[in-house]
Design an enzyme around this catalytic site. Structure first.
Site, short mmCIF file in Angstrom:
data_model
loop_
_atom_site.label_atom_id
_atom_site.label_comp_id
_atom_site.label_asym_id
_atom_site.label_seq_id
_atom_site.Cartn_x
_atom_site.Cartn_y
_atom_site.Cartn_z
N GLN A 87 0.96 -1.09 -0.17
CA GLN A 87 -0.06 -0.05 0.12
C GLN A 87 0.96 1.17 0.13
O GLN A 87 0.38 2.29 -0.18
CB GLN A 87 -0.88 -0.12 0.99
N ASP A 90 6.23 4.59 -1.37
CA ASP A 90 7.53 4.73 -1.45
C ASP A 90 8.39 3.74 -2.25
O ASP A 90 7.46 2.88 -2.77
CB ASP A 90 8.51 4.89 -0.06
N HIS A 105 -1.38 1.27 -4.47
CA HIS A 105 -2.02 2.49 -4.36
C HIS A 105 -0.87 3.54 -5.02
O HIS A 105 -0.86 4.81 -4.84
CB HIS A 105 -1.87 3.05 -2.67
N SER A 173 -2.41 -1.29 9.51
CA SER A 173 -3.69 -1.36 10.36
C SER A 173 -4.97 -2.02 10.00
O SER A 173 -5.69 -2.45 10.81
CB SER A 173 -3.97 0.36 10.55
N ASN A 197 3.31 -7.03 13.24
CA ASN A 197 2.77 -5.55 13.31
C ASN A 197 3.35 -5.13 14.67
O ASN A 197 3.63 -6.04 15.74
CB ASN A 197 1.48 -5.25 13.56
P1 OAD Z 1 -1.58 3.10 9.04
O1 OAD Z 1 -0.84 4.20 9.40
O2 OAD Z 1 -3.09 2.95 9.12
O3 OAD Z 1 -1.01 2.00 10.20
C1 OAD Z 1 0.20 1.45 10.17
C2 OAD Z 1 0.34 0.46 10.94
O4 OAD Z 1 1.76 -0.05 11.19
C3 OAD Z 1 -0.34 0.30 12.25
O5 OAD Z 1 -1.05 -0.99 12.45
C4 OAD Z 1 0.95 0.48 13.36
O6 OAD Z 1 0.61 -0.44 14.48
C5 OAD Z 1 1.72 -0.27 12.43
N1 OAD Z 1 3.34 0.15 12.69
C6 OAD Z 1 3.79 1.41 13.43
N2 OAD Z 1 5.23 1.27 13.31
C7 OAD Z 1 5.53 0.19 13.03
C8 OAD Z 1 6.97 -0.70 12.94
N3 OAD Z 1 7.89 0.11 13.40
N4 OAD Z 1 6.95 -1.84 12.79
C9 OAD Z 1 5.61 -2.58 12.50
N5 OAD Z 1 4.51 -2.12 12.51
C10 OAD Z 1 4.31 -0.80 12.80
O7 OAD Z 1 -1.05 2.74 7.69
P2 OAD Z 1 -1.39 1.69 6.55
O8 OAD Z 1 -2.17 0.63 7.15
O9 OAD Z 1 -0.51 1.54 5.38
O10 OAD Z 1 -3.97 4.78 1.56
O11 OAD Z 1 -2.71 2.65 5.69
C11 OAD Z 1 -3.41 2.02 4.65
C12 OAD Z 1 -3.75 3.08 3.72
O12 OAD Z 1 -4.34 4.01 4.43
C13 OAD Z 1 -2.60 3.67 3.18
O13 OAD Z 1 -2.02 3.02 2.10
C14 OAD Z 1 -3.31 5.16 2.46
C15 OAD Z 1 -4.02 5.37 3.93
O14 OAD Z 1 -5.15 6.11 3.51
C16 OAD Z 1 -4.10 5.54 0.52
O15 OAD Z 1 -3.38 6.89 0.72
C17 OAD Z 1 -4.92 5.28 -0.62
#
Ligand code: OAD
Length: 231
Positions: A87, A90, A105, A173, A197
């Protein structure tokens, strides 16, 4: 064994790229919803171009972390049996050696032409509205999927989910669809499901959960997977 890995912002957090929903997840004071929509682009094109220009420039200041490298090494072992769906916009997976990366994405390092639909590689800023190198029209936008737009490559991803034996979600997440539904889809088609996670999400669709920072947990999980006992 066919494996689909889905990554989210958490895998790049330790490289210095902010996640979307965590503390400090605001980008330069903007909520993602205020800059990552077609409506925001129509209302204030300059704001959105500048926002993504800054993120594109930031890419030059960060590097892949051990989690990206571990997945690159896993691909070197498994070849076509591993598909990496991300997703993230980068390029840290590619810089860590992954070649089979599906950017659902979009990518910061591409532009998209609203006139010809071309997707030229792009490393510079878009704020000065350069002409499209393919058709010459001045209509370039970042090649990223915004809220309300359809993610890329969904047919291929769905097929990979149906065909895989193991589905692994890393640093996401699980709140944004359709990616949030991948675990259920893979499971319904017979895959074992694993989550890596910082803290487990409360998604009961995962058979197994590894908690901790990606830079530690992903290399450990990959090592476990590559050990003869794991197969
Ligand atoms: P989120 O910011 O929603 O979630 C990040 C996840 O990474 C969370 O579950 C954290 O617990 C976990 N996390 C944080 N730091 C970490 C680490 N050092 N090691 C392991 N896990 C860690 O980001 P995404 O799930 O990627 O879409 O969000 C999904 C989409 O929402 C994105 O691609 C974007 C956004 O809206 C679009 O822009 C279309």
């Amino acid at each position: 064994m066919r494996i689909v890995v889905l990554t989210g912002a958490g895998i790049s957090a330790e490289s210095g790229l902010a996640t979307f929903r965590g503390a400090g997840g605001l980008w330069e004071g903007h909520r993602p919803e205020d800059v990552a929509t077609p409506e925001a682009f129509a209302a204030d094109r300059g704001l959105v171009q500048r926002f993504y220009d800054a993120r594109r420039a930031q890419l030059r200041t960060v590097a892949p972390n051990p989690a990206h490298h571990a997945l690159g090494a896993l691909e070197a072992d498994l070849g076509d049996d591993l598909v990496l769906v991300t997703q993230n916009i980068d390029d840290l997976h590619e810089r860590a050696g992954s070649t089979r990366v599906v950017h659902m994405h979009g990518e910061l390092l591409r532009a998209r032409c609203e006139a010809c639909d071309g997707q030229p590689p792009w490393t510079d800023a878009l704020i000065d509205e350069p002409a499209c190198p393919i058709c010459g029209v001045t209509a370039l936008r970042p090649d990223v999927v915004w809220f309300g737009e359809a993610p890329y490559h969904m047919d291929r991803i769905q097929q990979e989910l149906e065909d895989c034996d193991l589905f692994v979600a890393i640093g996401t997440s699980g709140l944004v669809y359709p990616a949030a539904g991948f675990v259920d889809w893979a499971r319904r088609h017979g895959a074992r499901t694993v989550e890596l996670n910082l803290a487990p999400t409360d998604d009961e669709a995962f058979d197994e959960s590894w908690a901790g920072p990606a830079s530690e947990v992903v290399p450990t999980w990959v090592e476990h997977l590559r050990s003869p006992r794991a197969s």
